[in-house]
Design an enzyme around this catalytic site. Sequence first.
Site, PDB file in Angstrom:
ATOM      1  N   TRP A  99       5.636  -0.148 -46.348  1.00 45.41           N
ATOM      2  CA  TRP A  99       4.495  -0.778 -47.014  1.00 45.41           C
ATOM      3  C   TRP A  99       3.631   0.244 -47.741  1.00 45.41           C
ATOM      4  O   TRP A  99       3.119  -0.031 -48.826  1.00 45.41           O
ATOM      5  CB  TRP A  99       3.687  -1.586 -45.994  1.00 45.41           C
ATOM      6  CG  TRP A  99       4.568  -2.546 -45.259  1.00 45.41           C
ATOM      7  CD1 TRP A  99       4.858  -2.547 -43.919  1.00 45.41           C
ATOM      8  CD2 TRP A  99       5.339  -3.613 -45.826  1.00 45.41           C
ATOM      9  NE1 TRP A  99       5.745  -3.546 -43.630  1.00 45.41           N
ATOM     10  CE2 TRP A  99       6.062  -4.223 -44.761  1.00 45.41           C
ATOM     11  CE3 TRP A  99       5.481  -4.116 -47.121  1.00 45.41           C
ATOM     12  CZ2 TRP A  99       6.914  -5.298 -44.968  1.00 45.41           C
ATOM     13  CZ3 TRP A  99       6.340  -5.197 -47.330  1.00 45.41           C
ATOM     14  CH2 TRP A  99       7.041  -5.777 -46.269  1.00 45.41           C
ATOM     15  N   ASP A 165      -4.781  -0.470 -45.639  1.00 47.60           N
ATOM     16  CA  ASP A 165      -4.049  -1.700 -45.365  1.00 47.60           C
ATOM     17  C   ASP A 165      -3.990  -1.854 -43.851  1.00 47.60           C
ATOM     18  O   ASP A 165      -3.254  -1.144 -43.171  1.00 47.60           O
ATOM     19  CB  ASP A 165      -2.642  -1.602 -45.978  1.00 47.60           C
ATOM     20  CG  ASP A 165      -1.748  -2.771 -45.603  1.00 47.60           C
ATOM     21  OD1 ASP A 165      -2.228  -3.717 -44.939  1.00 47.60           O
ATOM     22  OD2 ASP A 165      -0.555  -2.738 -45.981  1.00 47.60           O
ATOM     23  N   LYS A 189      -0.657 -11.714 -38.894  1.00 48.66           N
ATOM     24  CA  LYS A 189      -0.324 -10.932 -37.709  1.00 48.66           C
ATOM     25  C   LYS A 189      -1.350 -11.184 -36.593  1.00 48.66           C
ATOM     26  O   LYS A 189      -1.003 -11.624 -35.517  1.00 48.66           O
ATOM     27  CB  LYS A 189      -0.317  -9.431 -38.036  1.00 48.66           C
ATOM     28  CG  LYS A 189       0.907  -8.780 -38.670  1.00 48.66           C
ATOM     29  CD  LYS A 189       1.689  -9.421 -39.619  1.00 48.66           C
ATOM     30  CE  LYS A 189       2.917  -8.645 -40.070  1.00 48.66           C
ATOM     31  NZ  LYS A 189       2.783  -7.917 -41.272  1.00 48.66           N
TER      32      LYS A 189
END
Length: 354
Positions: A99, A165, A189
């Site tokens: 990511w 992030d 999540k």
Amino acid sequence: MKKHNFYAGPSILNEGVIKEAGKAVENFAGTGLSILEVSHRGKEFVAVMDETVALFKELLDVPETHEVVFVGGGASLQFYMSALNFLNKKAAYLDTGTWSSKAIKEAKRVGEVVVVASSKDDNYTHIPEYTVPGDVDYFHYTSNNTIYGTEIKKDPEVSVPLICDMSSDIFSRPVDVSKYDLIYGGAQKNLAPAGVTFAVVKKDAVGKVDRDLPTMLNYQTHIDKGSMFNTPPVFPIYVALQTLKWYKSLGGIPAMQKRNEEKAALLYDAIDSSKIFRGTAREQDRSLMNICFVMKDEYKELEKDFLDLATSRGMMGIKGHRSVGGFRASTYNALPIESVKALIDVMKEFEKKI
């Protein structure tokens, strides 16, 4: 048979949260309508939005200097949107996994990117040492790496603004929000179902770049309109509110951190003491959210057998990411410690057969 949800995302939600969401699907706030069909401009949902933002700020101790907004596109859009809003000349990025490397790729479309360090050559199994130059607009990092099971658990001490992030470990531990120009993440999540993205934005940091920003990709747009410039994802935001209420009822973020540390300690101890399993991440960098492990080399051919046994015992989603293999137990906030104990029992059961 009870199912134990170890999926990495979309992932487990608290059972009570799901029940409250189900009630709202039937009849939202006494309107006689489903939450799936009400207007986002109606007073009932406006109240939900206001309460969600307020509780988000309360639990994460967001200072008055920052605003919380909800947008679309997931963290993947934020990779570009964050750079578009904050990268004027040059930015520093830390490469710790899939990511973060995608965030780097998108930022390079906007301006100069300095990659201060990368653990790619070691298959991202650790957090590399790094130094952030003082002449960059910001330093960007990914706090938790879902695929490789590493995590940066403390706010970095740097002399430049931070962007992070936090898709997969938001609300799992305290964060000093004042250090950041931006914290963003997909909600699927630790917060809500897929479909909504959160952004915690430092208000006086926006509007400083030279470029003309597209309306929808300008954080100021969403700050000014209270996340309602366009139609927000009503249902995920409602579920986020129920999740935040649940966190508060348990004692807030410190309580969640304690629960997560207990779960991770149990599972890592089982892995480390096993004769057939081993962890993949460097010990000091191990994630509390995504615990990755594999069979030791001499037992590699038994991975499918273990996966089959675990699945038959109700363990869902423990297969490792396709890019790394092995196993991954995602132990997000909503996962009860009983599920971790159940997984450990299956591991021990399998090991006795060897």
